[in-house]
Design a protein around this motif. Structure first.
Motif, PDB file in Angstrom:
ATOM      1  N   PRO A 109       0.831  -1.207   0.000  1.00 17.02           N
ATOM      2  CA  PRO A 109       0.000   0.000   0.000  1.00 17.02           C
ATOM      3  C   PRO A 109       0.866   1.259   0.000  1.00 17.02           C
ATOM      4  N   ALA A 110       0.279   2.347  -0.404  1.00 19.39           N
ATOM      5  CA  ALA A 110       0.992   3.624  -0.455  1.00 19.39           C
ATOM      6  C   ALA A 110       1.444   4.035   0.942  1.00 19.39           C
ATOM      7  N   LEU A 111       2.609   4.667   1.000  1.00 18.13           N
ATOM      8  CA  LEU A 111       3.156   5.125   2.274  1.00 18.13           C
ATOM      9  C   LEU A 111       2.924   6.612   2.497  1.00 18.13           C
ATOM     10  N   SER A 112       2.449   7.318   1.459  1.00 23.05           N
ATOM     11  CA  SER A 112       2.183   8.745   1.594  1.00 23.05           C
ATOM     12  C   SER A 112       1.060   9.142   0.643  1.00 23.05           C
ATOM     13  N   GLN A 113       0.492  10.304   0.901  1.00 25.15           N
ATOM     14  CA  GLN A 113      -0.560  10.815   0.034  1.00 25.15           C
ATOM     15  C   GLN A 113      -0.034  11.067  -1.373  1.00 25.15           C
ATOM     16  N   ALA A 114       1.177  11.594  -1.476  1.00 29.86           N
ATOM     17  CA  ALA A 114       1.764  11.894  -2.781  1.00 29.86           C
ATOM     18  C   ALA A 114       1.940  10.616  -3.602  1.00 29.86           C
ATOM     19  N   GLN A 115       2.396   9.553  -2.956  1.00 33.61           N
ATOM     20  CA  GLN A 115       2.597   8.276  -3.643  1.00 33.61           C
ATOM     21  C   GLN A 115       1.255   7.711  -4.108  1.00 33.61           C
ATOM     22  N   GLN A 116       0.236   7.823  -3.290  1.00 36.85           N
ATOM     23  CA  GLN A 116      -1.085   7.320  -3.640  1.00 36.85           C
ATOM     24  C   GLN A 116      -1.672   8.100  -4.823  1.00 36.85           C
ATOM     25  N   LYS A 117      -1.506   9.414  -4.818  1.00 33.05           N
ATOM     26  CA  LYS A 117      -2.023  10.248  -5.908  1.00 33.05           C
ATOM     27  C   LYS A 117      -1.301   9.943  -7.222  1.00 33.05           C
ATOM     28  N   ALA A 118       0.024   9.776  -7.155  1.00 33.55           N
ATOM     29  CA  ALA A 118       0.802   9.467  -8.355  1.00 33.55           C
ATOM     30  C   ALA A 118       0.396   8.114  -8.926  1.00 33.55           C
ATOM     31  N   ALA A 119       0.176   7.145  -8.056  1.00 36.45           N
ATOM     32  CA  ALA A 119      -0.250   5.815  -8.509  1.00 36.45           C
ATOM     33  C   ALA A 119      -1.635   5.880  -9.133  1.00 36.45           C
ATOM     34  N   GLY A 120      -2.513   6.682  -8.573  1.00 40.77           N
ATOM     35  CA  GLY A 120      -3.855   6.845  -9.129  1.00 40.77           C
ATOM     36  C   GLY A 120      -3.827   7.464 -10.508  1.00 40.77           C
ATOM     37  N   ALA A 121      -2.967   8.457 -10.687  1.00 39.24           N
ATOM     38  CA  ALA A 121      -2.836   9.102 -12.001  1.00 39.24           C
ATOM     39  C   ALA A 121      -2.277   8.120 -13.029  1.00 39.24           C
ATOM     40  N   ALA A 122      -1.257   7.352 -12.632  1.00 43.30           N
ATOM     41  CA  ALA A 122      -0.660   6.365 -13.538  1.00 43.30           C
ATOM     42  C   ALA A 122      -1.666   5.274 -13.888  1.00 43.30           C
ATOM     43  N   LEU A 123      -2.451   4.855 -12.917  1.00 42.94           N
ATOM     44  CA  LEU A 123      -3.467   3.827 -13.150  1.00 42.94           C
ATOM     45  C   LEU A 123      -4.522   4.328 -14.130  1.00 42.94           C
ATOM     46  N   SER A 124      -4.943   5.557 -13.986  1.00 43.32           N
ATOM     47  CA  SER A 124      -5.927   6.147 -14.884  1.00 43.32           C
ATOM     48  C   SER A 124      -5.400   6.181 -16.323  1.00 43.32           C
ATOM     49  N   ALA A 125      -4.132   6.534 -16.479  1.00 38.04           N
ATOM     50  CA  ALA A 125      -3.531   6.558 -17.813  1.00 38.04           C
ATOM     51  C   ALA A 125      -3.376   5.148 -18.373  1.00 38.04           C
ATOM     52  N   LYS A 126      -3.012   4.206 -17.522  1.00 43.91           N
ATOM     53  CA  LYS A 126      -2.835   2.812 -17.945  1.00 43.91           C
ATOM     54  C   LYS A 126      -4.158   2.244 -18.458  1.00 43.91           C
ATOM     55  N   ARG A 127      -5.259   2.658 -17.858  1.00 44.65           N
ATOM     56  CA  ARG A 127      -6.586   2.193 -18.270  1.00 44.65           C
ATOM     57  C   ARG A 127      -7.131   2.972 -19.458  1.00 44.65           C
ATOM     58  N   GLY A 128      -6.440   4.035 -19.875  1.00 46.62           N
ATOM     59  CA  GLY A 128      -6.884   4.815 -21.012  1.00 46.62           C
ATOM     60  C   GLY A 128      -7.912   5.874 -20.664  1.00 46.62           C
ATOM     61  N   GLU A 129      -8.099   6.139 -19.380  1.00 45.74           N
ATOM     62  CA  GLU A 129      -9.079   7.123 -18.940  1.00 45.74           C
ATOM     63  C   GLU A 129      -8.558   8.553 -19.046  1.00 45.74           C
ATOM     64  N   THR A 130      -7.253   8.725 -18.962  1.00 44.96           N
ATOM     65  CA  THR A 130      -6.620  10.037 -19.118  1.00 44.96           C
ATOM     66  C   THR A 130      -5.425   9.884 -20.052  1.00 44.96           C
ATOM     67  N   PRO A 131      -5.037  10.939 -20.735  1.00 43.24           N
ATOM     68  CA  PRO A 131      -3.893  10.830 -21.651  1.00 43.24           C
ATOM     69  C   PRO A 131      -2.566  10.693 -20.897  1.00 43.24           C
TER      70      PRO A 131
END
Length: 62
Positions: free
Chosen positions: A2-24
């Motif tokens: 699991p994420a150890l910080s808010q910044a790490q969690q947000k970055a992972a969420g952004a990368a996941l969204s891009a990986k799924r094709g939801e964001t460029p």
């Protein structure tokens, strides 16, 4: 892992969204770019979710 910080969690969420094709991919910055390139969708899901409430995580990992 699991994420150890808010910044790490947000970055992972952004990368996941891009990986799924939801964001460029071009909208990614910093750590989220590396996460997008190196982690699988499953790993990103695990990192973006956490058992701990986000407000209880530190903003940045020390």
């Amino acid at each position: 892992m699991p994420a150890l910080s808010q910044a790490q969690q947000k970055a992972a969420g952004a990368a996941l969204s891009a990986k799924r094709g939801e964001t460029p991919v071009s909208s990614l910055k910093g750590a989220s770019i590396e996460m997008y390139k190196t982690l699988s969708e499953g790993e990103l899901e695990e990192l973006a979710s956490t058992d701990t409430a986000r407000h209880k995580l530190p903003e940045r990992k020390s």
